[in-house]
Design a protein around this motif. Structure first.
Motif, short mmCIF file in Angstrom:
data_model
loop_
_atom_site.label_atom_id
_atom_site.label_comp_id
_atom_site.label_asym_id
_atom_site.label_seq_id
_atom_site.Cartn_x
_atom_site.Cartn_y
_atom_site.Cartn_z
N ARG A 72 0.76 -1.34 0.12
CA ARG A 72 -0.04 0.11 0.11
C ARG A 72 0.97 1.09 0.04
O ARG A 72 0.36 2.38 -0.24
N SER A 75 1.02 0.93 -4.04
CA SER A 75 0.31 0.28 -4.98
C SER A 75 -1.16 0.44 -4.65
O SER A 75 -1.54 0.32 -3.40
N ALA A 76 -2.18 0.59 -5.49
CA ALA A 76 -3.61 0.57 -4.96
C ALA A 76 -4.25 -0.89 -5.47
O ALA A 76 -5.55 -0.93 -5.59
N GLY A 98 -5.18 -1.91 4.53
CA GLY A 98 -5.40 -1.37 3.08
C GLY A 98 -6.09 -2.71 2.34
O GLY A 98 -5.90 -2.40 1.03
N ASN A 100 -8.79 -4.81 0.71
CA ASN A 100 -9.92 -4.51 0.02
C ASN A 100 -11.18 -5.12 0.49
O ASN A 100 -12.56 -4.89 0.30
N THR A 123 -12.55 -1.78 -9.09
CA THR A 123 -11.32 -1.19 -8.88
C THR A 123 -10.58 -0.62 -10.36
O THR A 123 -10.34 0.52 -10.48
N ARG A 149 -4.43 9.75 -5.26
CA ARG A 149 -5.36 9.16 -4.14
C ARG A 149 -4.74 9.43 -2.90
O ARG A 149 -4.52 8.91 -1.78
N LYS A 150 -4.67 10.81 -2.43
CA LYS A 150 -4.53 11.46 -1.28
C LYS A 150 -5.79 12.40 -1.03
O LYS A 150 -6.42 12.99 -1.95
N THR A 161 -6.88 5.08 4.70
CA THR A 161 -6.77 3.63 4.16
C THR A 161 -7.09 3.43 2.73
O THR A 161 -7.86 4.46 2.43
N GLN A 162 -6.76 2.48 1.95
CA GLN A 162 -7.50 2.35 0.43
C GLN A 162 -8.99 2.36 0.61
O GLN A 162 -9.65 2.91 -0.13
N THR A 163 -9.48 1.56 1.57
CA THR A 163 -10.61 1.32 1.45
C THR A 163 -11.48 2.75 1.88
O THR A 163 -12.48 3.17 1.23
N ASN A 166 -11.45 4.96 -1.11
CA ASN A 166 -12.51 4.53 -2.08
C ASN A 166 -13.91 5.17 -1.47
O ASN A 166 -14.67 5.64 -2.38
#
Length: 237
Positions: A72, A75-76, A98, A100, A123, A149-150, A161-163, A166
């Motif tokens: 993470r 990469s996503a 991170g 999913n 995704t 992605r910030k 976190t990625q989730t 999103n």
């Protein structure tokens, strides 16, 4: 092997489960790369650039959450955790790092494949060029930068976190409109299950806390009790 196939990295040290997943995924026209340790998984990830990772947590060299945290950083790529650990704490920890999605063993083949399909579909939408060209979403002092992605608040990066990112992305796409719990769950995880609303609420509580929102406040995210969530519109006070 056809180059247009989705490539899936399976990180699993149990030979029987690894072989089963390999056969199941290849039978459904996916290209599969196997790794049985965290160290090998990192090497295979960098060399093969998979579209999706299926990850066991109980690996012989390091815990699978180490892999999630390391990946993470740069990469996503979606990660589905496949683990015998079934406590809420383990699930929340993996998702916070991170991951999913989280699937507990034993698992059904049909449901697992449905999650794989949904994760790849959702995704690819989030990372597609058509979506990325939108650049940034600005709401008062909050800025969502889709390319990096910030998320920033008052020019300070808020670590999501990625989730969590999103979720904010989906809300920003429908700013001002209420999204039901089910709609958000389907957009983020691609399926409903018994714990999906709880999982969403845990992530949303973390987001609101990171944005400095106190319980009951709705400076950015409005909680429509019993229905869902929405981002406030720019002109809304």
């Amino acid at each position: 092997m056809a180059s247009n196939k989705y490539k899936i990295l399976v990180v699993e040290d149990d030979e029987k489960i690894s072989s089963f997943l390999n056969a199941l995924l290849e039978a459904n026209d996916y290209q599969v790369v196997l790794a049985e340790t965290c160290g090998l998984a990192k090497m295979m990830f960098n060399s093969h650039q998979p579209d999706l990772v299926v990850l066991d947590l109980g690996l012989p060299d390091e815990d699978g959450t180490v892999f999630v945290r390391d990946i993470r950083e740069h990469s996503a790529v979606p990660i589905i955790v496949l683990s015998a650990r079934n406590s809420e704490e383990d699930k929340v920890e993996a998702l916070d790092y991170g991951a999913n999605d989280y699937v507990t063993k034993p698992f059904g083949s049909a449901e697992f494949l449905a999650r794989v399909r949904s994760m790849l579909r959702n995704t690819r939408h989030l990372l597609s060029e058509d979506f990325m060209v939108r650049g940034k979403f600005v709401l008062d002092e909050m800025v969502i930068d889709f390319e990096t992605r910030k998320l920033y608040l008052n020019d300070v990066e808020i670590k999501l976190t990625q989730t969590e990112f999103n979720i904010m992305t989906v809300l920003s796409e429908h700013c001002g409109k209420v999204l039901t719990y089910a709609a958000i769950v389907n957009a983020i995880w691609g399926y409903p299950d018994a714990g999906s609303i709880k999982k969403l609420q845990v992530n949303m509580a973390n987001i609101r806390k990171k944005l400095g929102m106190k319980p009951g406040e709705d400076s950015y995210i409005v909680n429509e009790l019993g229905v869902g969530y929405r981002l406030k519109e720019r002109t809304e006070k």
